[in-house]
Design a protein around this motif. Structure first.
Motif, mmCIF file in Angstrom:
data_model
loop_
_atom_site.group_PDB
_atom_site.id
_atom_site.type_symbol
_atom_site.label_atom_id
_atom_site.label_comp_id
_atom_site.label_asym_id
_atom_site.label_seq_id
_atom_site.Cartn_x
_atom_site.Cartn_y
_atom_site.Cartn_z
ATOM 1 N N PRO A 62 -6.577 -5.835 1.862
ATOM 2 C CA PRO A 62 -7.046 -6.310 0.558
ATOM 3 C C PRO A 62 -6.567 -5.397 -0.556
ATOM 4 O O PRO A 62 -5.953 -4.352 -0.311
ATOM 5 N N SER A 63 -6.895 -5.744 -1.768
ATOM 6 C CA SER A 63 -6.412 -4.977 -2.924
ATOM 7 C C SER A 63 -6.956 -3.558 -2.941
ATOM 8 O O SER A 63 -6.293 -2.642 -3.457
ATOM 9 N N PHE A 64 -8.137 -3.339 -2.349
ATOM 10 C CA PHE A 64 -8.719 -1.997 -2.396
ATOM 11 C C PHE A 64 -8.258 -1.106 -1.246
ATOM 12 O O PHE A 64 -8.611 0.065 -1.187
ATOM 13 N N GLY A 65 -7.466 -1.629 -0.319
ATOM 14 C CA GLY A 65 -6.954 -0.833 0.795
ATOM 15 C C GLY A 65 -5.552 -0.330 0.515
ATOM 16 O O GLY A 65 -4.716 -1.048 -0.043
ATOM 17 N N ALA A 66 -5.272 0.925 0.921
ATOM 18 C CA ALA A 66 -3.972 1.520 0.621
ATOM 19 C C ALA A 66 -2.843 0.905 1.439
ATOM 20 O O ALA A 66 -1.689 0.922 1.023
ATOM 21 N N SER A 67 -3.177 0.360 2.618
ATOM 22 C CA SER A 67 -2.176 -0.198 3.532
ATOM 23 C C SER A 67 -2.925 -1.080 4.521
ATOM 24 O O SER A 67 -4.160 -1.082 4.538
ATOM 25 N N PRO A 68 -2.217 -1.834 5.373
ATOM 26 C CA PRO A 68 -2.928 -2.569 6.414
ATOM 27 C C PRO A 68 -3.810 -1.617 7.231
ATOM 28 O O PRO A 68 -3.408 -0.493 7.526
#
Length: 256
Positions: A62-68
């Motif tokens: 999601p947009s708030f995660g730095a990467s998968p």
């Protein structure tokens, strides 16, 4: 868009809920002093493989995660309160561990979380766990046809206030179905009698999470783990429920 499930679709979601409950029960039993967060993640991954399920987390970005995300569990310890990225940390005596887990079975998702103390408990940790579990219970009781979404949120917030805990509303409950996260968002505080009318077929994950000293969070350098701004500890309880004419059905209920 909010999607209402038919009675047959709710029945089709039961296997996912039962499997999520099974995995969380196994993880609770396995969590012990010296066990690493990656070992817990590995155990869940093996159970997913054996069941033929699909993780909702590995490719989640999601947009708030730095990467998968790259793992199958969220493992949050002590002042880590949500979205804890598993790593090589070995659990220590007195750690407060929250585990969040979601999978898809036969195309249907279930999502649940629990918090436990490893080894010797602190009274304050048991209290915040108790608060989240009580808030989850009253939220489920409020999830009946004729009520509104605000009644669920207000019930959770009232429990938090009764324990003296502030409430963060950035992250909360959500719709569940073919995907892990959908409408509606269910904040952990709100006003009774407001918001979406609760109708049969609405399936939602309710997830009270409280921090003992603050409602502010920040993101760890790992790009995922959310920690309390003041270092205070937190706990997290969650179930996926279906609203039916006969009352709320807890799809992720664990055996006592």
């Amino acid at each position: 868009m909010i999607e209402l499930k038919t009675p047959a679709e709710i029945e089709a979601m039961r296997p996912a809920g039962a499997f999520v409950a099974e995995v969380l029960t196994a993880l609770k039993e396995h969590a012990a002093i010296g066990v690493t967060l990656l070992e817990l993640d590995k155990l869940a991954h093996e159970m997913i493989r054996e069941r033929g399920a699909t993780s909702c987390y590995i490719d989640y970005h999601p947009s708030f995660g730095a990467s998968p995300f790259g793992h199958v569990l969220c493992t949050s310890v002590n002042d880590a309160v949500l979205h804890g990225l598993p790593n090589g940390y070995a659990l220590r005596d007195g750690d407060l561990l929250s585990v969040d887990f979601a999978v898809s079975v036969d195309g249907w998702v279930a999502d649940s979380a629990l918090s436990v103390v490893v080894g010797t408990p602190r009274a304050a940790d048991l209290r915040v766990i108790q608060a989240t579990e009580k808030a989850l219970d009253v939220a489920i009781e409020a999830a009946v046809v004729g009520n509104r979404l605000g009644d669920i949120s207000a019930a959770i917030g009232e429990v938090a206030r009764s324990y003296g805990y502030p409430v963060n509303t950035q992250f909360g409950g959500h719709g569940v179905g073919r995907d892990m996260h959908g409408d509606p968002h269910v904040p952990n505080a709100g006003r009774p009698g407001r918001g979406l009318p609760l109708r049969p077929g609405l399936v939602i994950a309710l997830e009270p999470w409280f921090m003992t000293g603050t409602d502010e969070i920040y993101t760890d350098p790992d790009g995922w783990t959310l920690r309390s701004h003041d270092g205070s500890r937190g706990a997290h309880s969650e179930h996926t429920i279906a609203i039916t004419e006969g009352g709320p059905v807890v799809l992720t209920a664990r055996s006592v």
